[in-house]
Enzyme design. Structure first.
Site, short mmCIF file in Angstrom:
data_model
loop_
_atom_site.label_atom_id
_atom_site.label_comp_id
_atom_site.label_asym_id
_atom_site.label_seq_id
_atom_site.Cartn_x
_atom_site.Cartn_y
_atom_site.Cartn_z
CG MET A 90 -11.39 2.57 2.14
SD MET A 90 -9.68 2.41 3.06
CE MET A 90 -9.06 2.51 1.81
N GLY A 104 -9.04 3.61 7.15
CA GLY A 104 -8.87 4.47 7.60
C GLY A 104 -7.20 5.30 7.52
CG PHE A 105 -6.17 6.38 10.09
CD1 PHE A 105 -5.74 7.99 9.82
CD2 PHE A 105 -6.94 6.68 10.74
CE1 PHE A 105 -6.16 9.18 10.26
CE2 PHE A 105 -7.66 7.25 11.29
CZ PHE A 105 -7.78 8.74 10.57
N GLY A 106 -2.25 3.58 8.23
CA GLY A 106 -2.34 3.00 7.77
C GLY A 106 -1.30 2.75 9.72
N GLY A 107 -0.86 1.49 9.36
CA GLY A 107 -0.06 1.27 11.02
C GLY A 107 -0.60 1.51 12.40
CG HIS A 112 -3.70 -1.65 -1.49
ND1 HIS A 112 -5.13 -2.55 -1.93
CD2 HIS A 112 -3.55 -1.08 -0.87
CE1 HIS A 112 -5.23 -2.25 -1.32
NE2 HIS A 112 -5.48 -1.40 -0.65
CG MET A 122 -11.59 -3.69 5.10
SD MET A 122 -9.89 -2.58 4.66
CE MET A 122 -8.14 -2.36 5.86
CG ASP A 181 -6.01 -2.94 3.14
OD1 ASP A 181 -4.89 -2.84 3.94
OD2 ASP A 181 -7.05 -2.43 2.82
N GLY A 182 -4.93 -4.50 6.41
CA GLY A 182 -4.62 -3.76 7.69
C GLY A 182 -3.75 -5.00 8.55
N GLY A 183 -2.71 -4.17 9.17
CA GLY A 183 -1.97 -4.97 10.45
C GLY A 183 -1.08 -5.86 9.58
CG HIS A 210 -9.45 -0.30 -0.26
ND1 HIS A 210 -8.87 -0.84 0.81
CD2 HIS A 210 -10.79 -0.29 -0.36
CE1 HIS A 210 -9.70 -1.11 2.07
NE2 HIS A 210 -10.49 -0.69 1.49
CB SER A 266 -0.94 0.32 1.58
OG SER A 266 -1.55 1.84 1.57
CG ASP A 268 -5.24 2.14 0.92
OD1 ASP A 268 -6.10 1.41 1.07
OD2 ASP A 268 -3.91 1.77 1.41
CG MET A 310 -8.52 6.96 2.75
SD MET A 310 -7.84 6.57 4.59
CE MET A 310 -6.45 5.24 3.98
N GLY A 342 1.14 -2.06 4.00
CA GLY A 342 2.17 -0.46 3.87
C GLY A 342 3.04 -0.09 4.79
CB SER A 343 2.89 0.48 8.26
OG SER A 343 3.09 -0.40 8.67
C1 DX5 Z 1 -6.49 1.13 6.02
C2 DX5 Z 1 -5.76 0.71 3.88
C3 DX5 Z 1 -4.97 -0.05 4.19
C4 DX5 Z 1 -3.62 0.53 4.99
C5 DX5 Z 1 -2.71 -0.54 5.36
O1 DX5 Z 1 -7.38 2.09 6.07
O2 DX5 Z 1 -7.19 0.48 3.88
O3 DX5 Z 1 -4.29 -0.79 2.64
O4 DX5 Z 1 -2.70 1.18 4.33
O5 DX5 Z 1 -1.85 0.04 6.46
P1 DX5 Z 1 -0.80 -1.04 7.34
O6 DX5 Z 1 -0.37 -2.44 6.85
O7 DX5 Z 1 0.20 -0.32 7.79
O8 DX5 Z 1 -2.20 -1.48 8.49
ZN ZN Z 2 -6.67 -0.02 1.54
#
Ligand code: DX5
Ligand code: ZN
Length: 214
Positions: A69, A144-147, A34, A139, A174-176, A67, A9, A36, A38, A196-197
């Site tokens: 959102m 909404g946020f990475g990390g 990917h 999900m 997707d997520g964590g 993606h 991402s 994102d 938003m 992502g992170s």
């Molecule tokens: C969150 C996004 C993800 C995000 C994942 O709303 O849809 O794609 O970038 O970030 P990580 O991998 O850091 O959880």
């Molecule tokens: Zn995503």
């Protein structure tokens, strides 16, 4: 074993150097990119839109996995198709009873269509849609946020979807996601991982991408 589609991402990339970062993750083995999107309504954050996808398209040697959102995804699908999206995922919570129409519309453009569910949405709500979509995105954080930290409960949806899915359905998570949570998801039946992170924070990006397949 079936090939896992790794989709880093770019939410965790350097937004002032997006083209460079896209090239780096491609050189390091990303299968998809990917993106994102938003809108500050469907999720409490604003990121990027179709103009940025269009600007990145010339640098993308692999599919752009968008993606959405956003509220009212039906109003924006065409913009992302024109911008060069190869995969477009909408949220079931945003599409509701328009889900089938929007998915058909995405597929009519020869773009892969994905349907995503947030952590609180039970997988049973989308079983009726599995025959028409190319991908389901589960999900494992509130979008909404990475990390954020991986929500193990959400991963339990993967086998429910896999058991009810046609053979070629892509199940993306997707997520964590990192090496450890990615393995949990693969073992449960996922075959695409977004990270992502974990990827952009890694000292060795190639190793990080490889570890999601190992
Ligand atoms: C969150 C996004 C993800 C995000 C994942 O709303 O849809 O794609 O970038 O970030 P990580 O991998 O850091 O959880
Ligand atoms: Zn995503």
């Amino acid at each position: 074993m079936e090939k896992v589609i790794v989709s880093p991402s770019i939410l965790s990339a350097d937004f002032a150097n997006l083209a460079r970062d896209v090239e780096i993750i491609q050189e390091c083995g990303a299968d998809w990119i990917h993106v994102d999107v938003m809108d500050g309504h469907f999720v409490p954050n604003i990121t990027i839109g179709a103009p940025v996808v269009k600007a990145l398209k010339p640098y993308a040697k692999v599919p752009l996995d968008v993606h959405l959102m956003i509220e009212n995804p039906q109003n924006y699908v065409d913009d992302f198709v024109k911008a060069g999206a190869d995969v477009i995922t909408i949220h079931y919570e945003a599409a509701q009873d328009m889900t089938e129409d929007i998915i058909s519309h995405i597929k009519s453009h020869d773009v892969l269509a994905g349907l995503s569910i947030k952590p609180k949405t039970p997988p049973q709500e989308i079983l009726k849609n599995l025959l028409m979509v190319d991908m389901v995105l589960v999900m494992t954080v509130e979008p909404g946020f990475g990390g954020q930290s991986f929500m193990h409960d959400c991963a339990e949806k993967i086998p429910v979807i896999r058991q009810n899915a046609p053979e070629n359905l892509i199940i993306q998570v997707d997520g964590g996601i990192n090496a450890e949570t990615g393995k949990i998801c693969r073992d449960l039946g996922a075959n695409s991982l977004v990270a992502g992170s974990y990827v952009f924070g890694a000292e060795d990006i190639e190793d990080a991408i490889d570890s999601l397949r190992a």
